[in-house]
Motif scaffolding. Sequence first.
Motif, short mmCIF file in Angstrom:
data_model
loop_
_atom_site.label_atom_id
_atom_site.label_comp_id
_atom_site.label_asym_id
_atom_site.label_seq_id
_atom_site.Cartn_x
_atom_site.Cartn_y
_atom_site.Cartn_z
N ALA A 99 57.02 -30.41 -31.88
CA ALA A 99 57.50 -29.58 -30.77
C ALA A 99 57.65 -28.13 -31.21
CB ALA A 99 58.83 -30.11 -30.25
N VAL A 100 58.13 -27.92 -32.44
CA VAL A 100 58.27 -26.56 -32.96
C VAL A 100 56.90 -25.90 -33.04
CG1 VAL A 100 58.90 -25.18 -34.97
CG2 VAL A 100 60.38 -27.05 -34.24
N LYS A 101 55.89 -26.65 -33.50
CA LYS A 101 54.53 -26.11 -33.57
C LYS A 101 54.04 -25.70 -32.18
CE LYS A 101 49.83 -27.15 -35.09
NZ LYS A 101 49.22 -26.66 -33.83
N CYS A 102 54.32 -26.51 -31.18
CA CYS A 102 53.91 -26.19 -29.81
C CYS A 102 54.56 -24.90 -29.33
CB CYS A 102 54.25 -27.33 -28.86
SG CYS A 102 53.22 -28.79 -29.04
N ILE A 103 55.84 -24.73 -29.66
CA ILE A 103 56.56 -23.52 -29.26
C ILE A 103 55.97 -22.29 -29.94
CG2 ILE A 103 58.78 -22.32 -29.42
CD1 ILE A 103 60.10 -25.10 -29.13
N LEU A 104 55.67 -22.42 -31.25
CA LEU A 104 55.10 -21.29 -31.98
C LEU A 104 53.69 -20.98 -31.50
CD1 LEU A 104 56.37 -22.03 -35.61
CD2 LEU A 104 57.30 -20.43 -33.94
N ASP A 105 52.94 -22.01 -31.15
CA ASP A 105 51.59 -21.79 -30.61
C ASP A 105 51.66 -21.04 -29.28
OD1 ASP A 105 50.47 -23.09 -32.74
OD2 ASP A 105 50.09 -24.98 -31.69
N ALA A 106 52.64 -21.41 -28.45
CA ALA A 106 52.81 -20.73 -27.16
C ALA A 106 53.22 -19.28 -27.37
CB ALA A 106 53.87 -21.45 -26.32
N ASN A 107 54.06 -19.03 -28.37
CA ASN A 107 54.47 -17.67 -28.69
C ASN A 107 53.28 -16.84 -29.17
OD1 ASN A 107 56.70 -15.64 -29.34
ND2 ASN A 107 55.74 -15.89 -31.34
N GLU A 108 52.42 -17.48 -29.97
CA GLU A 108 51.22 -16.79 -30.45
C GLU A 108 50.32 -16.42 -29.28
OE1 GLU A 108 47.13 -18.13 -32.59
OE2 GLU A 108 48.97 -18.69 -33.66
N LYS A 109 50.13 -17.36 -28.38
CA LYS A 109 49.27 -17.10 -27.21
C LYS A 109 49.81 -15.95 -26.38
CE LYS A 109 47.16 -19.37 -23.22
NZ LYS A 109 47.04 -20.64 -22.45
N SER A 110 51.13 -15.91 -26.20
CA SER A 110 51.76 -14.83 -25.45
C SER A 110 51.55 -13.49 -26.15
CB SER A 110 53.26 -15.12 -25.30
OG SER A 110 53.91 -14.03 -24.68
N GLY A 111 51.69 -13.50 -27.47
CA GLY A 111 51.49 -12.27 -28.23
C GLY A 111 50.06 -11.78 -28.15
N ILE A 112 49.12 -12.70 -28.24
CA ILE A 112 47.71 -12.33 -28.14
C ILE A 112 47.42 -11.70 -26.78
CG2 ILE A 112 45.37 -13.28 -27.94
CD1 ILE A 112 46.15 -15.28 -30.15
N ASN A 113 47.93 -12.29 -25.71
CA ASN A 113 47.70 -11.74 -24.37
C ASN A 113 48.27 -10.34 -24.23
OD1 ASN A 113 46.38 -14.06 -23.54
ND2 ASN A 113 48.23 -15.02 -22.70
N LYS A 114 49.46 -10.12 -24.82
CA LYS A 114 50.09 -8.80 -24.75
C LYS A 114 49.26 -7.78 -25.52
CE LYS A 114 54.29 -6.24 -25.89
NZ LYS A 114 53.53 -5.19 -26.59
N TYR A 115 48.84 -8.14 -26.73
CA TYR A 115 48.05 -7.22 -27.54
C TYR A 115 46.73 -6.90 -26.85
CZ TYR A 115 51.02 -7.74 -31.72
OH TYR A 115 52.05 -7.70 -32.62
N LYS A 116 46.09 -7.92 -26.28
CA LYS A 116 44.82 -7.69 -25.60
C LYS A 116 44.99 -6.72 -24.43
CE LYS A 116 42.12 -11.84 -26.66
NZ LYS A 116 41.47 -13.05 -26.11
N GLU A 117 46.10 -6.83 -23.74
CA GLU A 117 46.36 -5.90 -22.63
C GLU A 117 46.54 -4.49 -23.16
OE1 GLU A 117 46.70 -4.66 -18.79
OE2 GLU A 117 46.15 -6.68 -19.49
N ASP A 118 47.24 -4.34 -24.28
CA ASP A 118 47.46 -3.02 -24.88
C ASP A 118 46.16 -2.41 -25.39
OD1 ASP A 118 50.19 -3.10 -24.41
OD2 ASP A 118 50.66 -4.00 -26.34
N LEU A 119 45.22 -3.26 -25.81
CA LEU A 119 43.95 -2.77 -26.36
C LEU A 119 42.84 -2.72 -25.31
CD1 LEU A 119 45.51 -3.36 -29.01
CD2 LEU A 119 43.39 -4.25 -29.96
N LYS A 120 43.18 -3.04 -24.08
CA LYS A 120 42.20 -3.11 -23.00
C LYS A 120 41.49 -1.76 -22.81
CE LYS A 120 41.87 -4.71 -18.20
NZ LYS A 120 42.66 -5.21 -17.03
N GLY A 121 40.19 -1.80 -22.70
CA GLY A 121 39.41 -0.59 -22.46
C GLY A 121 38.95 0.11 -23.73
#
Length: 210
Positions: A99-121
């Motif tokens: 369950a901890v791994k699932c939570i950390l994986d979800a956090n990673e996915k959220s971070g990736i989406n945020k970074y991708k938005e910041d680097l967009k364009g």
Amino acid sequence: MINNFADNERAVWILKTMGPQPLNIIAAEMKITTEGARFQLLKLANEGLVQATTESKGRGRPQQIWALTDAGNARFPDKHEELTLKLLHSMREALGADAVKCILDANEKSGINKYKEDLKGLTDLESRIKVLTDIRNKEGYMAEYIKEGNDFLLIENHCPIHAAAKCCTRFCQSELDTFIAVLGKNVSVTRTEHIMAGARRCAYKISQGE
């Protein structure tokens, strides 16, 4: 940036970002005389924040090399260290490792989406690395990057989640996976230095593929 610090704090910052250095280099970075730099370093040594070792390189007078002690490195603390560790231990006990791994994986996915938005364009690799470096700086990693021929080296001089990463290595893997995901296709990212392996800093070699 370091010009805003008092001289002793500037010396600590220099040693944190540049690693162990001889007196003349520290003085040059501080823009003061070697005697002035020595005075500041001796004050810091009395506080247990820095220490000097002597190195002999060929002929000539042995050179003193100054470096931060563990107490000096502790001036750049983990963010919310105690709370983070408690939460990790509590999640493991209550939910289990999977369950901890699932939570950390979800956090990673959220971070990736945020970074991708910041680097967009941003289309060229250096621009993406520059923005990513700025983001990591704001997050407390004391990040910088340098260009090495056709490659880049992304450096993190501090780990603000050191205690959590020591407790759970998934954080370190997540960092590498995140950089790979956000810097784009045909980009190679390799960790070349790792704080958890005893290095002074974390560093990533970034290369543009064919």
